[in-house]
Design a protein around this motif. Structure first.
Motif, PDB file in Angstrom:
ATOM      1  N   TYR A  35       0.846  -1.192   0.000  1.00  0.00           N
ATOM      2  CA  TYR A  35       0.000   0.000   0.000  1.00  0.00           C
ATOM      3  C   TYR A  35       0.883   1.245   0.000  1.00  0.00           C
ATOM      4  N   GLN A  37       0.736   5.217   1.252  1.00  0.00           N
ATOM      5  CA  GLN A  37      -0.013   6.122   2.107  1.00  0.00           C
ATOM      6  C   GLN A  37       0.548   7.535   2.005  1.00  0.00           C
ATOM      7  N   LEU A  43      -4.643   5.794   2.196  1.00  0.00           N
ATOM      8  CA  LEU A  43      -4.022   4.495   2.002  1.00  0.00           C
ATOM      9  C   LEU A  43      -4.564   3.865   0.719  1.00  0.00           C
ATOM     10  N   LEU A  88       4.654   6.975   2.443  1.00  0.00           N
ATOM     11  CA  LEU A  88       4.936   5.829   3.299  1.00  0.00           C
ATOM     12  C   LEU A  88       4.434   4.593   2.561  1.00  0.00           C
ATOM     13  N   LEU A  90       3.603   0.773   2.763  1.00  0.00           N
ATOM     14  CA  LEU A  90       3.291  -0.228   3.774  1.00  0.00           C
ATOM     15  C   LEU A  90       3.121  -1.599   3.149  1.00  0.00           C
TER      16      LEU A  90
END
Lengths: 115, 110
Positions: A35, A37, A43, A88, A90
């Protein structure tokens, strides 16, 4: 039981470069999802791998790619980096494919800054 | 793309107050999950609800799945500073997809 491990935690890249991020899922988990974000988009799902095969893909350009190895570890690659790729990233793992009622476990993420 | 809208987007309250966060969609989901994400960490699953009208309680947190399975709410009673974080709802479909909501950033002031 070790959790989901992502490396590196932080990195800075220059526009036009490429980057590879790594994810080690929880032992025994065969599904790995990625993912992105960001503050503006939230997200967003990139792709999911299960048993070394990509099973689902989000709405991202082809510059974003991934793969999964026989030990379920996964990597994602972003080529020709753009400023907007700063985010970010993930990784999440689960026993089975992500779906109704399935529990996924997230890593702490890799912070990518593109300058 | 199934869109999950959360409201409010930001919420700042005093310790001890109650609050409710909403997650709404025009799509039907087979399951609805709630996560909390703290700064510098990945989201952590709080609860999964799978039946329309289902209510689950986790200490001071109460989760409800709408009868039509298109919406959900999270109610926190007597909020504490430790409840601070980003709350995310996520809807699951039978096609092995999980769609995340836009998020609610909660700050509980001591």
């Amino acid at each position: 039981k070790a959790g989901v491990t992502q490396t590196p935690r932080y990195l800075i890249k220059t526009r036009g470069q490429q980057v590879t991020l790594s994810c080690s899922p929880i032992s025994g988990h065969r599904s790995v999802s990625w993912y992105q974000q960001t503050p503006g988009q939230g997200l967003q799902f990139l792709f999911e791998y299960f048993s070394e095969t990509q099973r689902n893909k989000g709405n991202f350009p082809g510059r974003f790619s991934g793969r999964q190895f026989s030990n379920s570890r996964s990597e994602m690659n972003v080529s020709t980096l753009e400023l907007g790729d700063s985010a970010l990233y993930l990784c999440a793992s689960s026993l089975r494919l992500t779906g109704a009622g399935n529990t996924i476990y997230f890593g702490e993420g890799s912070w990518l800054t593109v300058v | 793309t199934q869109l999950l809208e959360q409201s409010p987007q930001f919420l700042s309250i005093q310790e001890g107050e109650n609050l409710t966060v909403y997650c709404n969609s025009s799509s039907v989901f087979s399951s609805l999950q709630w996560y909390r994400q703290e700064p510098g960490e990945g989201p952590v699953l709080l609860v999964t609800v799978v039946t329309g009208g289902e209510v689950k309680k986790l200490k001071r947190l109460t989760f409800q799945f709408g009868d039509a399975r298109k919406d959900s709410s999270l109610h926190i009673t007597a909020a504490q500073p430790g409840d601070t974080g980003l709350y995310l709802c996520a809807g699951g479909t039978g096609a092995n997809n999980l769609f995340f909501g836009t998020g609610t950033r909660l700050t509980v002031i001591p």
